[in-house]
Design a protein around this motif. Sequence first.
Motif, PDB file in Angstrom:
ATOM      1  N   UNK A 181      26.513  33.281  19.440  1.00 17.33           N
ATOM      2  CA  UNK A 181      26.282  34.695  19.759  1.00 17.33           C
ATOM      3  C   UNK A 181      27.454  35.299  20.530  1.00 17.33           C
ATOM      4  N   UNK A 182      27.995  34.563  21.499  1.00 14.50           N
ATOM      5  CA  UNK A 182      29.144  35.082  22.266  1.00 14.50           C
ATOM      6  C   UNK A 182      30.356  35.258  21.364  1.00 14.50           C
ATOM      7  N   UNK A 183      30.528  34.358  20.400  1.00 15.24           N
ATOM      8  CA  UNK A 183      31.638  34.493  19.464  1.00 15.24           C
ATOM      9  C   UNK A 183      31.510  35.739  18.608  1.00 15.24           C
ATOM     10  N   UNK A 184      30.297  36.035  18.172  1.00 14.25           N
ATOM     11  CA  UNK A 184      30.056  37.266  17.408  1.00 14.25           C
ATOM     12  C   UNK A 184      30.386  38.482  18.265  1.00 14.25           C
ATOM     13  N   UNK A 185      29.913  38.474  19.500  1.00 15.92           N
ATOM     14  CA  UNK A 185      30.175  39.600  20.399  1.00 15.92           C
ATOM     15  C   UNK A 185      31.670  39.841  20.578  1.00 15.92           C
ATOM     16  N   UNK A 186      32.431  38.776  20.696  1.00 14.72           N
ATOM     17  CA  UNK A 186      33.870  38.894  20.941  1.00 14.72           C
ATOM     18  C   UNK A 186      34.646  39.443  19.745  1.00 14.72           C
ATOM     19  N   UNK A 187      34.044  39.449  18.562  1.00 16.80           N
ATOM     20  CA  UNK A 187      34.750  39.951  17.367  1.00 16.80           C
ATOM     21  C   UNK A 187      34.019  41.101  16.708  1.00 16.80           C
TER      22      UNK A 187
ATOM     23  N   UNK B 253      24.013  37.659  25.373  1.00  6.84           N
ATOM     24  CA  UNK B 253      24.981  37.954  24.312  1.00  6.84           C
ATOM     25  C   UNK B 253      24.352  38.785  23.194  1.00  6.84           C
ATOM     26  N   UNK B 254      23.124  38.437  22.799  1.00  8.81           N
ATOM     27  CA  UNK B 254      22.463  39.197  21.731  1.00  8.81           C
ATOM     28  C   UNK B 254      22.173  40.611  22.204  1.00  8.81           C
ATOM     29  N   UNK B 255      21.754  40.765  23.444  1.00  8.77           N
ATOM     30  CA  UNK B 255      21.537  42.116  23.984  1.00  8.77           C
ATOM     31  C   UNK B 255      22.828  42.935  23.939  1.00  8.77           C
ATOM     32  N   UNK B 256      23.938  42.302  24.265  1.00  4.39           N
ATOM     33  CA  UNK B 256      25.231  43.000  24.236  1.00  4.39           C
ATOM     34  C   UNK B 256      25.622  43.367  22.811  1.00  4.39           C
TER      35      UNK B 256
END
Length: 235
Positions: free
Chosen positions: A101-107, A140-143
Amino acid sequence: MEKGNLLLIISLFLNALLIGTGGYVVHKIGGVEFVKTKIQSTPPVKRDAAYYFTKKSVFEHSAASDVDIAFIGDSITDYGEFQEYFPDDVVLNRGIRNDVAKGVLDRLQEVVDRDPKVAYLMIGVNDIRYGTDAKDYESSVNAIVESFAGKETKLFIQSILPVNNGIFGNEVSNKKVKQFNDILKRIADENEIEYIDLHPSFTDKSGQLDKKFTVDGLHLNGKGYDVWVERLRTK
């Protein structure tokens, strides 16, 4: 000189040589602070860092416009030939294998900036595999959801698929999948986003990923993608 003492001296000399060489290399590439920065900037994926950054770069340099549908996720998304299922639409596949999830957020920003009409998010099985704390996953999903705030994109949150432990092993438990899916459902409800529960379409009678939909117990085969896309067509 006794043989034991000689071996000890040689061992100490070699260790000192290795330490000295390592210190010199660290100094040449920018010192300890540089190394710390590189470690901290490593993407939140456990494997295939080169693949992550390569795909991220390709995505960011894409000239795609007037996007109809974006699929966002990990390898289960990455392996899907979604454009072929929707030949009359402009479809983005934004899956990266081993992503979390954090990786998705970062891109994610390049997807948000393209204003797709619809976006389907499926992420979390690797967070389970790699031991991401449930609260960090939820954050991360909330973001990710907040990134689409104020946009015209209709975001769908999809459940994490079950795993067949008899084939894949016990690296991912379906009990943990349920826990993380409960988080996704709660986030969807709190943000008035539609949650797509795919479990009924993919589980066998024991709650495992049905063998007819997978080869390795984790990823979908062609029949699995047919079922997945058909579920989405009903939305």
